[in-house]
Design a protein around this motif. Structure first.
Motif: not given
Ligand SMILES: Cc1cc2nc3c(=O)[nH]c(=O)nc-3n(C[C@H](O)[C@H](O)[C@H](O)COP(=O)(O)OP(=O)(O)OC[C@H]3O[C@@H](n4cnc5c(N)ncnc54)[C@H](O)[C@@H]3O)c2cc1C
Length: 502
Positions: A13-14, A33-34, A40-41, A60-62, A437, A442, A444, A479, A486-487
């Protein structure tokens, strides 16, 4: 004016939110994106039960932490149908069968807490002060202003800033409340992502932080079909404005002199700026910077949250609630502890790996009922049990007895537990393997002393909070940066503001 080239690593999402803003502000963005899919999550999985397929949120769910302006600016508001339950949240204490209604109206809440748990403290004052702090946090998001205790003190006053931002969660909760049960409910998010001690400096700040989203005015809710629609729609919106998204793309090396990212498949991308929207550890594989490496290794990463997704062949019925009342989609919370000391001991035990599972609390998301409210009828009802405290070292499939224990804690409050016909269990170890992660957190990286609020940065450049180390053309906005996971995409947006302001 010719466009500058931005390469964004990571399509969570970020990365997706950052890319959206950059592309609309004179950057030509390419995402690497790998994984084979984006999100992502914030993504989904499928399960087949009784020959019927159902999709479910894998991570993530909500939805709740997303700022309303990001929801609107990116175009998501035109694409998604979302819903947050109006009905109050419901809290159960399993040791003595107390059931508390968390009314939105502070007067009703004050009376409920007075009647049910003997609360004699300052409930309304807590809500008022919390709202002031949240407003301050939200204004900072919108301006893309790096967190600063000095600025917080100017806006909120020294006392409030000290209590809510620099202080300990225990001190904050003791200041406003007399009942241990009120303190537990109001303070539970301190350990939402990681086993942060309620006695550590700055732990108070996690409480308003977790309610600082504005898509539902600080509340949480559901997205029609599932939360992964957020990242899927962002992907489509991004492609429609010309962003190139490269999935299944593994980075071979990064040439910082020539400003080039090389992939294993032979492709390469030139950049003016490079942004890692990944976890904070992954970039270290490609960047030769010893002092940054040392500071990253020193950080704390452990996560202790787990998740059970349970499928029911009939609508879930809650004890003490009618089959069609408005509470069906409300969030529920089940506490296995009833005082702050036990809460602290249990979360620290799992941090230290002393136990595989130390029951703390479970947040129940009534996703199936939420989907029905959104007009999405699915073949099964779904409940999600977001569970504290699980230690880091084992996968869900290694802990079938804990999987059962978690379900049974919730089933006590359901009249038809026999309708549960399948469930999936995810531990921090699974999150590490499935979402990369670090130590399954969650967010990071732990929201703990030295890595929260103004310390949640990897920058060594004054005035550029989202820089990665001392490198002027490399940024970090996953994150593990401010504000947290978070989403939401808040870190992605704030990084964008940082880039254009510089
Ligand atoms: C079980 C669970 C429940 C959760 N519940 C909630 C919820 O209900 N509500 C909520 O708001 N949040 C929730 N979260 C937290 C939320 O999902 C995350 O904090 C958020 O999605 C993180 O977003 P991000 O973009 O920072 O990172 P990520 O979603 O981790 O995305 C990072 C991306 O980078 C990619 N990547 C990593 N290394 C490389 C590389 N070397 N080269 C290319 N790509 C790479 C990964 O594949 C990934 O797609 C939950 C998380 C989990 C795991």
């Amino acid at each position: 004016m010719s466009k500058k080239k931005a390469v964004v690593i990571g399509a969570g999402v970020n990365g997706l939110v950052l890319s959206n803003y950059l592309q609309k502000n004179n950057y030509d963005v390419k995402i690497i994106e790998k994984s084979s899919k984006i999100g992502g999550a914030c993504t989904f999985d499928k399960i087949k039960i009784d020959n019927k397929n159902i999709d479910f949120a894998k991570g993530a769910t909500v939805l709740g932490m997303m700022p309303d302006f990001i929801f609107n600016d990116t175009g998501l508001s035109n694409k998604l149908k979302i819903y947050s339950p109006e009905y109050q949240k419901i809290v159960y204490f399993e040791n003595d069968n107390t059931e508390i209604n968390i009314y939105k109206d502070p007067n009703r809440l004050e009376k409920e807490l007075y009647d049910k748990v003997g609360e004699r403290g300052r409930v309304k004052e807590f809500r008022e002060d919390e709202n002031r702090v949240i407003k301050y946090i939200q204004e900072g998001y919108l301006k893309g202003e790096a967190p600063s205790f000095h600025k917080a003190s100017k806006v909120l006053g020294e006392d409030l800033a000290q209590l809510w931002i620099r202080g300990t969660a225990r001190n904050l909760l003791d200041y406003y409340f007399t009942s241990e049960k009120t303190k537990l409910y109001m303070g539970m998010t301190v350990i939402e992502s990681s086993p942060e001690s309620i006695d550590s400096e700055g732990s108070a700040f996690i409480i308003p932080l977790m309610d600082s989203g504005s898509v539902f005015g600080g509340y949480w809710g559901y997205v029609k079909h599932g939360i992964w629609q957020v990242t899927e729609e962002l992907g489509l919106l991004n492609e429609s404005i010309g962003i190139e998204i490269n999935t299944s793309s593994v980075i071979k090396s990064i040439d910082r002199e020539r400003k080039k990212v090389m992939l294993n498949d032979g492709k390469s991308f030139d950049y003016d700026i490079l942004i890692f929207a990944t976890d904070p550890v992954s970039p270290m594989k490609y960047i030769d910077n010893e002092s940054l490496k040392k500071s990253i290794i020193k950080r704390k990463y452990t996560g202790t949250s787990g998740k059970v997704t349970a499928f029911f062949k009939n609508k879930v019925r809650w004890v003490n609630h009618s089959d069609n009342d408005d509470s069906l989609s409300s969030f529920r919370f089940i506490f296995s502890v009833d005082n702050l000391d036990d809460f602290e001991i249990k979360s620290q035990n799992t941090l230290n790996g002393l136990k595989d599972y130390e029951p703390g609390y479970i947040q129940v998301y009534c996703e199936g009922a939420g989907q029905r409210k959104l007009g999405n009828d699915e073949p099964f009802d779904k409940l999600i049990f977001f569970t504290k405290n699980l230690s880091y070292d084992k996968k869900g499939e290694e802990l079938p007895h804990i999987h059962e224990e978690i379900k049974n804690k919730v089933f006590k409050y359901i009249s038809n537990p026999e309708d549960c016909i399948g469930s999936v269990f995810l531990t921090p170890k699974d999150m590490n393997e499935q979402f990369y992660f670090p130590e399954g957190n969650i967010d990071h990286m732990m929201l703990t002393e030295g890595q929260n609020f103004d310390k949640r940065t990897f920058s060594k450049i004054d005035g550029s909070f989202y820089s990665y180390g001392n490198m002027k053309d490399i940024f970090y906005c996953g994150a593990g940066s401010y504000p947290c996971g978070s989403v939401a995409g808040t870190a992605g947006y704030m990084c964008f503001k940082n880039i254009i302001n510089n």
